[in-house]
Design an enzyme around this catalytic site. Sequence first.
Site, PDB file in Angstrom:
ATOM      1  CD  GLN A  20      35.096  45.003  37.876  1.00 28.41           C
ATOM      2  OE1 GLN A  20      36.016  44.939  37.070  1.00 28.41           O
ATOM      3  NE2 GLN A  20      33.836  45.050  37.502  1.00 28.41           N
ATOM      4  CG  ASN A 165      40.352  48.426  32.072  1.00 26.69           C
ATOM      5  OD1 ASN A 165      40.283  47.737  31.058  1.00 26.69           O
ATOM      6  ND2 ASN A 165      39.278  48.820  32.738  1.00 26.69           N
ATOM      7  CD  GLU A 166      36.751  49.777  29.943  1.00 25.84           C
ATOM      8  OE1 GLU A 166      36.044  50.371  30.769  1.00 25.84           O
ATOM      9  OE2 GLU A 166      36.341  48.817  29.253  1.00 25.84           O
ATOM     10  CE1 TYR A 296      31.886  43.889  28.594  1.00 21.29           C
ATOM     11  CE2 TYR A 296      33.325  45.776  28.297  1.00 21.29           C
ATOM     12  CZ  TYR A 296      33.052  44.573  28.908  1.00 21.29           C
ATOM     13  OH  TYR A 296      33.932  44.046  29.814  1.00 21.29           O
ATOM     14  CD  GLU A 353      37.282  44.786  30.445  1.00 21.55           C
ATOM     15  OE1 GLU A 353      36.125  45.239  30.402  1.00 21.55           O
ATOM     16  OE2 GLU A 353      38.166  45.237  31.178  1.00 21.55           O
ATOM     17  CD1 TRP A 399      33.111  41.774  32.356  1.00 23.58           C
ATOM     18  CD2 TRP A 399      35.301  42.063  32.699  1.00 23.58           C
ATOM     19  NE1 TRP A 399      33.270  42.273  33.627  1.00 23.58           N
ATOM     20  CE2 TRP A 399      34.608  42.456  33.860  1.00 23.58           C
ATOM     21  CE3 TRP A 399      36.704  42.144  32.683  1.00 23.58           C
ATOM     22  CZ2 TRP A 399      35.259  42.940  34.987  1.00 23.58           C
ATOM     23  CZ3 TRP A 399      37.341  42.625  33.803  1.00 23.58           C
ATOM     24  CH2 TRP A 399      36.620  43.025  34.945  1.00 23.58           C
ATOM     25  CD  GLU A 406      29.641  45.927  35.603  1.00 25.93           C
ATOM     26  OE1 GLU A 406      30.538  45.068  35.654  1.00 25.93           O
ATOM     27  OE2 GLU A 406      29.660  46.870  34.810  1.00 25.93           O
TER      28      GLU A 406
HETATM   29  C1  GCO Z   1      35.748  47.572  32.002  1.00 22.86           C
HETATM   30  C2  GCO Z   1      35.225  47.434  33.177  1.00 22.86           C
HETATM   31  C3  GCO Z   1      34.796  46.149  33.690  1.00 22.86           C
HETATM   32  C4  GCO Z   1      33.320  46.060  33.730  1.00 22.86           C
HETATM   33  C5  GCO Z   1      32.806  45.583  32.413  1.00 22.86           C
HETATM   34  C6  GCO Z   1      31.313  45.476  32.364  1.00 22.86           C
HETATM   35  O1  GCO Z   1      36.980  47.463  31.925  1.00 22.86           O
HETATM   36  O2  GCO Z   1      34.908  47.896  31.176  1.00 22.86           O
HETATM   37  O3  GCO Z   1      36.386  47.632  33.750  1.00 22.86           O
HETATM   38  O4  GCO Z   1      35.364  46.232  34.913  1.00 22.86           O
HETATM   39  O5  GCO Z   1      32.933  45.214  34.720  1.00 22.86           O
HETATM   40  O6  GCO Z   1      33.172  46.479  31.424  1.00 22.86           O
HETATM   41  O7  GCO Z   1      30.751  46.738  32.498  1.00 22.86           O
END
Ligand code: GCO
Length: 447
Positions: A20, A165-166, A296, A353, A399, A406
Site C-alpha cells: 500500500q 494480517n486479516e 472499522y 488497525e 490506520w 486502498e
Molecule cells: C486491513 C487492510 C488495510 C486497509 C484498511 C482500510 O488490514 O484491513 O489491510 O490494508 O487499507 O483496512 O480498508
Amino acid sequence: MSIIQFPKDMKWGTATASYQIEGATKEDGRGQTIWDTFSKTPGNVLNGDNGDVACNSYHRYEEDVQIMKELGIDVYRFSVAWSRIFPEGNGEVNQKGLDYYHRLIDELLANGIEPMCTLYHWDLPQALQDKGGWNNRETIDAFVNYAETMFKEFSGKINYWLTLNEPWCISFLSNYIGVHAPGNQDLQLATQISHHLLLAHGETVKKFRDLNIKGEIGFAPNTTWLEPFSNQQEDIDACKREVAWYVEWFMDPVFKGEYPSFMVDWFKKKGVELVIEDGDMEAINQPIDFLGINYYTGHVARYKENEGLLDWEMVEMNYDRTDIGWPIFPQGFYNVLTHITESYGKVPIYITENGSCYNDEPENGRVKDDGRINYLQQHLTALSGAIKSGVNVKGYLTWSLMDNFEWAEGYSKRFGIVHVNYRTLERTKKDSYYWFKQTIENNWFEN
Ligand code: GCO
C-alpha cells in the site's frame, strides 16, 4: 465535557502495509506478487490503479519516520514484502530486500519508535500463487522458512511480530467474494485456505518458540460487530454467525484448538468439506503473546432466509457513514472487544488497525478532516470503556499513517492522518494528525 483518560503504559502508534505504501515494485530484486498481477488485470482495481509508485515510502522512509517522530508515537506497524526477501517465495534470499528493512528499522529505532512487523499483509509472491498459492500446503512451509529468515535477521531489533494480517480477507474476501487478489470465487477453496493460513500461523509461532527469539508474537484478525435487530432467536443467531465468521472461525482454533461447530455445520450445509490432517489443530493451537485486533465498522442486522452465505440482512438505522460508505458503529468496537475477552480470557490486545476513510483535500496547506477526528474520538471513547470493563488493551495503532493504495478502491479512498498528493508525493499533515498528536502527548482527550 468529559475527559477520556488512558492507562499510563498505553502504547500509541500508526499502521501501514508494504504494497500500500512502498512503491518501487521492480527495484532491488523484488519479485512480483499477486497484487501486482491482480491490479494490472483490467477491471479489478478502480481507475486501473496499482502499487508501482504508491507513496514511494521505499525511498521516502526517512521523511516518513520524521513525520512519526513529530507525532510522538511509540510503535509503528509496517509489513514486510515477502517477495523482497524471497523474490520467488523461497530459494535464495535477496540481500537487498533485507537491507531495505534494516534501513527502515534502524531509522525507527534511532528516532525512539518501536517496530511492529507484520510478516504477511497480502502480497503473496506470484511464483507461489502459480503453484496453487495458499491452497497448496507447500506455501505454508515457504512462509515458515521466510519467517525464520526474518526472525534470525531482525532478532533484537524487532520485539513485536504479527504472522498474518486479516486471515478472513486473505481467505474469504480474496477467494470466495473475489474482490481482492487472487480474485477467486469458490467457497470450498476459500475455507480450505483459511485452514492453511491458520496452520501457517501456528507453525510460525512454533518456530519462533523453537528458535527462542526474544519478543512477542501474535496475529491480527479483522473483526466486526452485528447487533441483533430484535431479541428473537433467529436474529440473534444470524448476527452470531456473521461475527463468528470473522472472530470464532479464526480465534477458536488458535485459543481452543477447534473450529466452532455451528459454523462447521453451516459450511457443510453449503457443500464445504474442510480437510484437516492429523496434527493440524495441535499445530494451530499455540499460545500467542498478544492479539492484534482490527476494527472499522459494524451495524444492526436481522435474519433473512437465503440471504447471502449466512442468512442475514442489514437493518438501515440512519448510520453516519464514512466516505467509503461504512457505518460508524463505535459500540460494535466495545462489544467485540468485550466478547473476545469473555470468550478467550484476558489476552493482551493491541488495536492494530482502526481508522476511517475521509477524502478531504488540502486547502491552503491545511486538511480539515473533522470527520476523521470525530471517528477517532468515538472509537477511543469505546476503547476506554472496554478497558474499564476489563479488556486487556496494551496499545492503539490507527490506520493509517498516510493515505495509500486502498486495494480494490485504488487511490480513491483516503485513510491517512497524513495526506499524500499522488502527483507530487508531497505529505501534508491533516487536522487529525495534530489531534492524535495532542492525544498521545496527554494520554487523554476531551470529549
Ligand atoms: C486491513 C487492510 C488495510 C486497509 C484498511 C482500510 O488490514 O484491513 O489491510 O490494508 O487499507 O483496512 O480498508
